[in-house]
Design a protein around this motif. Structure first.
Motif, PDB file in Angstrom:
ATOM      1  N   ALA A 193      45.311  19.446  26.230  1.00 38.06           N
ATOM      2  CA  ALA A 193      45.949  17.993  26.446  1.00 38.06           C
ATOM      3  C   ALA A 193      44.870  17.373  26.440  1.00 38.06           C
ATOM      4  O   ALA A 193      45.307  15.461  25.824  1.00 38.06           O
ATOM      5  N   ALA A 194      43.658  17.408  27.278  1.00 37.57           N
ATOM      6  CA  ALA A 194      42.912  15.905  27.453  1.00 37.57           C
ATOM      7  C   ALA A 194      42.237  16.435  26.251  1.00 37.57           C
ATOM      8  O   ALA A 194      40.985  15.545  26.134  1.00 37.57           O
ATOM      9  N   THR A 195      41.793  17.011  25.201  1.00 39.63           N
ATOM     10  CA  THR A 195      40.898  17.496  24.587  1.00 39.63           C
ATOM     11  C   THR A 195      40.902  16.240  23.045  1.00 39.63           C
ATOM     12  O   THR A 195      39.998  15.643  22.975  1.00 39.63           O
ATOM     13  N   LEU A 196      42.325  15.647  23.216  1.00 41.71           N
ATOM     14  CA  LEU A 196      42.201  13.721  22.391  1.00 41.71           C
ATOM     15  C   LEU A 196      41.879  12.867  23.444  1.00 41.71           C
ATOM     16  O   LEU A 196      41.054  12.476  21.827  1.00 41.71           O
ATOM     17  N   TRP A 197      41.405  12.837  23.984  1.00 48.49           N
ATOM     18  CA  TRP A 197      40.880  11.875  23.972  1.00 48.49           C
ATOM     19  C   TRP A 197      39.485  12.083  24.892  1.00 48.49           C
ATOM     20  O   TRP A 197      38.491  11.209  25.630  1.00 48.49           O
ATOM     21  N   VAL A 198      39.180  13.545  25.199  1.00 48.37           N
ATOM     22  CA  VAL A 198      37.575  13.492  26.017  1.00 48.37           C
ATOM     23  C   VAL A 198      36.637  13.293  24.450  1.00 48.37           C
ATOM     24  O   VAL A 198      35.548  13.350  25.450  1.00 48.37           O
ATOM     25  N   ILE A 199      37.393  13.661  23.876  1.00 49.65           N
ATOM     26  CA  ILE A 199      35.783  13.566  22.368  1.00 49.65           C
ATOM     27  C   ILE A 199      35.759  12.523  21.955  1.00 49.65           C
ATOM     28  O   ILE A 199      34.494  12.237  21.787  1.00 49.65           O
ATOM     29  N   PRO A 200      36.751  11.956  21.605  1.00 48.87           N
ATOM     30  CA  PRO A 200      35.769  10.450  21.632  1.00 48.87           C
ATOM     31  C   PRO A 200      35.197   9.720  22.561  1.00 48.87           C
ATOM     32  O   PRO A 200      34.572   8.546  22.596  1.00 48.87           O
ATOM     33  N   LEU A 201      35.951   9.638  24.357  1.00 46.82           N
ATOM     34  CA  LEU A 201      34.782   9.342  25.156  1.00 46.82           C
ATOM     35  C   LEU A 201      33.118   9.710  25.761  1.00 46.82           C
ATOM     36  O   LEU A 201      32.772   9.149  25.650  1.00 46.82           O
ATOM     37  N   LEU A 202      33.299  11.389  24.689  1.00 47.25           N
ATOM     38  CA  LEU A 202      31.982  12.002  24.497  1.00 47.25           C
ATOM     39  C   LEU A 202      31.408  10.945  23.434  1.00 47.25           C
ATOM     40  O   LEU A 202      29.782  10.637  23.666  1.00 47.25           O
ATOM     41  N   LEU A 203      31.965  10.381  22.480  1.00 42.85           N
ATOM     42  CA  LEU A 203      31.019   9.303  21.182  1.00 42.85           C
ATOM     43  C   LEU A 203      31.065   8.509  21.391  1.00 42.85           C
ATOM     44  O   LEU A 203      29.710   8.102  21.384  1.00 42.85           O
ATOM     45  N   CYS A 204      31.798   8.179  22.172  1.00 41.70           N
ATOM     46  CA  CYS A 204      31.034   6.327  23.365  1.00 41.70           C
ATOM     47  C   CYS A 204      30.250   6.774  23.906  1.00 41.70           C
ATOM     48  O   CYS A 204      29.420   6.038  23.699  1.00 41.70           O
ATOM     49  N   THR A 205      30.344   8.131  24.916  1.00 46.59           N
ATOM     50  CA  THR A 205      28.795   7.388  26.540  1.00 46.59           C
ATOM     51  C   THR A 205      27.935   7.566  25.249  1.00 46.59           C
ATOM     52  O   THR A 205      27.084   7.661  25.392  1.00 46.59           O
ATOM     53  N   GLY A 206      27.681   8.683  24.345  1.00 47.52           N
ATOM     54  CA  GLY A 206      26.550   8.799  23.560  1.00 47.52           C
ATOM     55  C   GLY A 206      26.341   7.784  22.943  1.00 47.52           C
ATOM     56  O   GLY A 206      24.966   7.133  22.460  1.00 47.52           O
ATOM     57  N   ALA A 207      27.019   6.972  22.323  1.00 46.66           N
ATOM     58  CA  ALA A 207      26.506   5.433  21.935  1.00 46.66           C
ATOM     59  C   ALA A 207      25.878   4.565  22.890  1.00 46.66           C
ATOM     60  O   ALA A 207      25.113   3.729  22.482  1.00 46.66           O
ATOM     61  N   LEU A 208      27.016   4.695  23.619  1.00 49.10           N
ATOM     62  CA  LEU A 208      26.325   3.707  25.020  1.00 49.10           C
ATOM     63  C   LEU A 208      24.418   3.601  25.806  1.00 49.10           C
ATOM     64  O   LEU A 208      23.963   2.693  25.184  1.00 49.10           O
ATOM     65  N   VAL A 209      24.780   5.069  25.709  1.00 48.29           N
ATOM     66  CA  VAL A 209      23.473   5.479  25.986  1.00 48.29           C
ATOM     67  C   VAL A 209      22.521   4.927  24.829  1.00 48.29           C
ATOM     68  O   VAL A 209      21.537   4.579  25.230  1.00 48.29           O
ATOM     69  N   GLY A 210      22.862   5.415  23.765  1.00 42.16           N
ATOM     70  CA  GLY A 210      21.765   4.727  23.026  1.00 42.16           C
ATOM     71  C   GLY A 210      21.555   3.352  22.433  1.00 42.16           C
ATOM     72  O   GLY A 210      20.306   2.938  22.421  1.00 42.16           O
ATOM     73  N   LEU A 211      22.643   2.576  22.901  1.00 42.21           N
ATOM     74  CA  LEU A 211      22.779   1.184  23.399  1.00 42.21           C
ATOM     75  C   LEU A 211      21.618   0.808  24.002  1.00 42.21           C
ATOM     76  O   LEU A 211      21.096  -0.361  24.546  1.00 42.21           O
TER      77      LEU A 211
END
Length: 329
Positions: A95-113
């Motif tokens: 059930a956690a897959t649905l929110w973990v994947i968007p979190l990973l994308l946001c983490t990648g964007a944050l590191v890039g930022l």
């Protein structure tokens, strides 16, 4: 926008520089067909695409950074961090897959930022910034895991990286190849628009872009953000394909830079296309697959990457010297 910037934009072509790398790729694919029995059928080449998809996606993000005049050395460590974070947060909970994947994308964007802001606002060279980020992420992963990642990826998380669906005559078409195809289309469309063309113009002549009113800092920061997001997507595919490991992203930063310059993208920016960068990534994966089939020692891979990078830097330097000579005469 100044006349110089407009002229630069007109010179940018969608597939500029793809000819040589595509020729090399074709030779390698033919050689694979002779050396490896698996490549006698389309399924063998689909498997190659499946393995190459993460590197090709990383090449898209790295292209945006390099063509605008920077480097991103943090992508390999970011891939590792993303996989480790995913395993710890998911821990087998579907059930956690649905929110973990968007979190990973946001983490990648944050590191890039963070990389982009430090580079553009504090004027620290991107090589130093992203090298520092590489060390920070490596240290954080080690402290968190003790060298042994905990948790487990869910089946729903792994399906995109390791599974597919059957297609008549072709065999199994991996989901990762479809993800790659979607990103290729998105990248091509992006580079045909004003923002994408401006990134190339910045790498070619930053002063002209500034004089023309271009927001150089914002655009370069955007390039780093896109690189971070591409690393997150690559991590999702690699996690699905290879599972959890504290070394899953080791060396990817150098491999992707090698792939991009192999595709004809000039270090220092201003020249090259996103299509050529992705073709370079596929060519590199095909080359290493051929070497493995021939029984060549794996250590040669690093030597090959080093030769390609040195040759690319030398080529770029020779081009600048030639350009200055023509101007002086």
């Amino acid at each position: 926008m100044s006349e110089a910037t407009t002229t630069t934009s007109r010179r940018i072509k969608l597939a500029d520089g793809t000819g040589p790398v595509l020729a090399v790729l074709a030779v390698l694919l033919i050689a694979l067909a002779f050396v490896g029995p698996a490549y006698s059928e389309p399924s063998g080449y689909l498997a190659l695409l499946k393995r190459a998809a993460p590197l090709m996606i990383l090449a898209i993000g790295q292209y945006f950074v390099i063509v605008s005049g920077g480097f991103d050395l943090s992508v390999g460590s970011l891939v590792t961090a993303e996989v480790v974070i995913a395993a710890r947060l998911l821990d087998g909970d579907e059930a956690a897959t649905l929110w973990v994947i968007p979190l990973l994308l946001c983490t990648g964007a944050l590191v890039g930022l963070v990389n982009g802001l430090i580079t553009t606002r504090l004027l620290v060279p991107s090589f130093i910034v992203t090298l520092g980020m590489l060390l920070v992420l490596d240290g954080a992963v080690f402290l968190w895991t003790g060298g042994s990642p905990r948790g487990a990826l869910t089946e729903a998380f792994r399906v995109v990286g390791r599974e597919g669906f059957e297609v008549p005559l072709l065999g199994q078409l991996p989901w990762s190849v479809l993800v790659l195809a979607a990103l290729v289309v998105a990248a091509v469309v992006f580079m045909r628009r004003g923002t994408g063309r401006m990134l190339v113009a910045i790498g070619d002549n930053e002063t002209s872009v500034r004089l023309g009113g271009g927001k150089v800092e914002r655009l370069r920061t955007l390039a780093f953000v896109l690189s971070g997001v591409s690393a997150a997507i690559a991590a999702i595919l690699l996690g699905g394909f290879a599972g959890v490991s504290a070394q899953v992203g080791d060396g990817l930063e150098f491999r992707v830079i090698t792939a991009v310059v192999l595709g004809g993208v000039v270090l220092g920016g201003g020249r090259g296309s996103v299509v050529a960068a992705m073709a370079g990534a596929l060519t590199l994966e095909a080359l290493f697959s051929l070497l493995n089939l021939l029984g060549v020692a794996g250590g040669l891979e690093s030597a090959v990457q080093g030769v390609i990078i040195i040759a690319a830097v030398a080529y770029a330097a020779a081009g600048r010297i030639s350009f200055r000579t023509r101007r002086s005469t």
